[in-house]
Write an enzyme that holds these catalytic residues in place. Structure first.
Site, PDB file in Angstrom:
ATOM      1  N   ASN A  10      14.218  16.649 -87.212  1.00  0.00           N
ATOM      2  CA  ASN A  10      15.497  16.309 -87.845  1.00  0.00           C
ATOM      3  C   ASN A  10      16.525  16.133 -86.739  1.00  0.00           C
ATOM      4  OD1 ASN A  10      17.784  16.047 -89.388  1.00  0.00           O
ATOM      5  ND2 ASN A  10      17.830  18.175 -90.072  1.00  0.00           N
ATOM      6  N   LYS A  12      19.488  15.031 -86.978  1.00  0.00           N
ATOM      7  CA  LYS A  12      20.851  15.269 -87.464  1.00  0.00           C
ATOM      8  C   LYS A  12      21.793  14.156 -86.991  1.00  0.00           C
ATOM      9  CE  LYS A  12      19.862  20.166 -87.834  1.00  0.00           C
ATOM     10  NZ  LYS A  12      20.359  21.549 -87.742  1.00  0.00           N
ATOM     11  N   HIS A  96      19.096  20.206 -97.378  1.00  0.00           N
ATOM     12  CA  HIS A  96      19.303  20.928 -96.119  1.00  0.00           C
ATOM     13  C   HIS A  96      20.524  21.829 -96.238  1.00  0.00           C
ATOM     14  CE1 HIS A  96      20.042  21.744 -91.872  1.00  0.00           C
ATOM     15  NE2 HIS A  96      18.790  21.381 -91.663  1.00  0.00           N
ATOM     16  N   GLU A  98      22.886  22.464 -94.353  1.00  0.00           N
ATOM     17  CA  GLU A  98      24.155  21.886 -93.908  1.00  0.00           C
ATOM     18  C   GLU A  98      24.776  21.036 -95.014  1.00  0.00           C
ATOM     19  OE1 GLU A  98      22.628  22.007 -89.306  1.00  0.00           O
ATOM     20  OE2 GLU A  98      22.629  20.088 -90.383  1.00  0.00           O
ATOM     21  N   GLU A 168      14.168  27.494 -94.381  1.00  0.00           N
ATOM     22  CA  GLU A 168      15.100  27.532 -93.259  1.00  0.00           C
ATOM     23  C   GLU A 168      16.090  28.670 -93.457  1.00  0.00           C
ATOM     24  OE1 GLU A 168      17.343  23.868 -93.063  1.00  0.00           O
ATOM     25  OE2 GLU A 168      18.204  24.273 -95.023  1.00  0.00           O
ATOM     26  N   GLY A 174      19.983  26.469 -85.343  1.00  0.00           N
ATOM     27  CA  GLY A 174      20.867  26.098 -84.245  1.00  0.00           C
ATOM     28  C   GLY A 174      21.551  27.267 -83.572  1.00  0.00           C
ATOM     29  N   SER A 214      14.878  27.256 -85.899  1.00  0.00           N
ATOM     30  CA  SER A 214      14.805  27.344 -84.431  1.00  0.00           C
ATOM     31  C   SER A 214      13.383  27.539 -83.915  1.00  0.00           C
ATOM     32  CB  SER A 214      15.725  28.458 -83.908  1.00  0.00           C
ATOM     33  OG  SER A 214      17.077  28.166 -84.175  1.00  0.00           O
TER      34      SER A 214
END
Length: 255
Positions: A10, A12, A96, A98, A168, A174, A214
């Site tokens: 991904n 992003k 996701h 985010e 996740e 991140g 990660s």
């Protein structure tokens, strides 16, 4: 039950079309013909067409980072499943964290996307997972159950093996923090058990569940050795060809 490992990158909001082409070329130069692991590259929308051209004739698949559930209409800035399909996209990341956090996406809205993706023969990568506050409150499994059941509402038994689920833990995306192998396997096993209750043992054992917090070359082998961890949805480590290739090789070694 054998499940082919999946390593999905991904990217992003990173890489211009030119940069994306260079990265894709570096990756396929070494693993472009790899068939023992499913490899998916998910560049930003602006680079999909360019990367699709690079991947032509390769075993590596192309993925979108998001899509709107409607076929077309007044949805400024959005992209439909049909639009993705015209660019030879085969997978799409949905739900996701985010997008849940920054765009206010709900389980019900994400579910519409999952159903739309399946209707257009796209393979959804459905993301589920808890925040740090939710983990510290002891509600990890409740949150994951809500995400899984909400995201899969209306998905038929004959469709479920097309869906890939990515666990996740939001606090490990991140941040450099990683769930311990035991923590990751616990949630993956819980998801597998949920799938068993929803779809039966045979189908549940065929669904791939990825870890999306990660994963990097240093910890991949240990994570991928767990019986319910079937690959990774890779963020930062997918932006550098060497680290991503090493993850593909780790998945191949773990098969």
């Amino acid at each position: 039950m054998f499940r082919k490992k999946v390593i999905a990158g991904n990217w992003k909001m990173n890489k211009t079309a030119t940069e994306a082409v260079a990265l894709a070329k570096d990756i396929i130069g070494e693993v472009g013909r790899e068939t023992s692991v499913d490899i998916v590259l998910c560049p930003p929308f602006t680079a999909l067409a360019a990367v699709a051209h690079v991947l032509e004739g390769q075993a590596v698949k192309l993925g979108g980072q998001n899509m709107h559930p409607e076929k077309s209409g007044a949805y400024t800035g959005e992209v439909s499943a049909e639009m993705l399909r015209t660019l030879y996209v085969t997978h799409v990341i949905l739900g996701h964290s985010e997008r849940r956090t920054y765009c206010g996406e709900t389980d019900a809205f994400i579910n519409k996307k999952v159903l739309a993706a399946l209707a257009h023969e796209l393979k959804p990568i459905l993301c589920v997972g808890e925040t740090l506050a939710e983990r510290e409150a002891g509600s990890t499994l409740a949150v994951v159950q809500r995400h899984v059941e909400g995201g899969l509402a209306g998905v038929k038994p004959e469709q479920i093996t097309t869906v890939i689920i990515a666990y996740e833990p939001v606090w490990a995306i991140g941040t450099g923090k990683v769930a311990t192998t035991a923590q990751a396997q616990e949630v993956h096993a819980f998801i597998r058990d949920l799938l068993t209750k929803l779809y039966g043992t045979t189908l549940a054992q065929k669904v791939r569940i990825l870890y999306g917090g990660s994963m990097k070359p240093a910890n991949a082998a240990e994570l991928l050795a767990e019986k319910d961890i079937d690959g990774g949805l890779i963020g930062g480590a997918s932006l550098e060809a060497r680290s991503f290739i090493d993850l593909v090789k780790a998945a191949d070694a773990a098969k």
